[in-house]
Design a protein around this motif. Sequence first.
Motif, short mmCIF file in Angstrom:
data_model
loop_
_atom_site.label_atom_id
_atom_site.label_comp_id
_atom_site.label_asym_id
_atom_site.label_seq_id
_atom_site.Cartn_x
_atom_site.Cartn_y
_atom_site.Cartn_z
N GLU A 36 1.04 -1.27 -0.21
CA GLU A 36 -0.14 0.15 0.11
C GLU A 36 0.84 1.33 -0.05
N LYS A 37 1.96 1.21 0.89
CA LYS A 37 2.81 2.58 0.80
C LYS A 37 3.55 2.79 -0.63
N CYS A 39 2.07 1.79 -3.44
CA CYS A 39 1.16 2.37 -4.38
C CYS A 39 0.71 3.63 -4.20
N ARG A 40 0.52 4.10 -2.96
CA ARG A 40 0.25 5.48 -2.59
C ARG A 40 1.10 6.55 -3.07
N VAL A 69 -8.77 0.51 -3.83
CA VAL A 69 -7.56 1.07 -4.25
C VAL A 69 -8.06 2.45 -4.91
N TRP A 72 -8.02 5.26 -2.63
CA TRP A 72 -6.92 6.04 -2.40
C TRP A 72 -6.73 7.01 -3.15
N LEU A 377 -2.70 -7.09 1.35
CA LEU A 377 -1.80 -6.05 1.77
C LEU A 377 -0.97 -6.84 2.86
#
Length: 391
Positions: A36-37, A39-40, A69, A72, A377
Amino acid sequence: MPKTQELYLHPTSPLYLLKKNNMLDHITETTLLLDEKKCRQNIEMMAEKAERNNIRLRPHFKTHQSAQVGEWFRERGTTGITVSSLKMARYFANHGWDDILVAIPVNIRDMALVNELAAKVQLHLVSVNIETVQALTEQLQYPVNLWLKIDTGYHRTGILPHSHEQLDAMVALLEQSDKLHFTGVLAHDGHTYKQSDTDAIRTIHHTTVFLLNLVRDRFKARFPDLKVSIGDTPSCSILQTISGVDEIRPGNYVFYDLTQQHIGSCHYSQIAVCMACPVIAKHPERNEIIVHGGSVHFSKDSLTGADGSTIYGRVVELTDTGWSEPLAGIEVVSLSQEHGTIRASKALFDRYQIGDLVGILPVHSCLTADAMRGYTLLDGTQLEHLSGTGR
């Protein structure tokens, strides 16, 4: 043998007891991991670039196809999105998105779904021929925005920019319709994916922008608000200054993959997805490891290595906080339906035991995500994918 805290070990391994509270220990089957990190960070990078260049970012959601997603992106300020099918448009409309461009030429056999969507969202459709415009004119029940797709060199589909007779006829029909709003011209520079030279990608981009503006200028006196939209991850990633367009529609950048790294769009550290594949067989006579992870998981997209070999993925070391950059001396050399074959140096071959997990970066994250139908995740949270929801 690597440090024990960095290598997943099967419960039958004597070193297994040294590992505690590792999410990887609960993985029992081929699993697509999502960081996630990373991706963001990718989402933030492209949003900041669009703001800096004073253009609209309408990200393509075909790569992730996930409501979670998508949130985000929403948190970063995204309001309009791109999708690759009417079905995908309905999925995201059902999750609150109300400004949606369907980037594939509209399928006029599915006018019922077109009208369903047009009734509740600001729907943008794409056409490449007058027959589609005619069908929309006759069958639309609600207003939609229509974009003309221009073939600027990819040659997949689109109207050639100098096909003035065809363009004039389509625009004349648009002027007569009370349901179709001629919104702009767009292109997808898919041929940038065949490049690994940044100057070649810049040339393709600038050529496309020039051709799209030629088409827009032909009709601008009658349609002063016409927009220009482009959408490919390589040019949108590599270029720091983007001018001559109103909107960009990259999609793959949310995850990136080995293809994008090969092109030069990203670094290995930006690839946000990784497959965790169980080791199911070993063949010491040829230093090959067999994993449960084949074409039904990855697709059969491949890259050509520096030595001319065909590469179906690169092996990384899984840790309890993510994964390493690709390891030297080991790579995925073939895929069948369920099996993946990894060829390794003797030292790396000896690292892995039956039941261990091998991390593999995908060649094409869009197809891999579509095949896997969901994400895990790094904290074990499960995220959905459109293809796994039945919608």
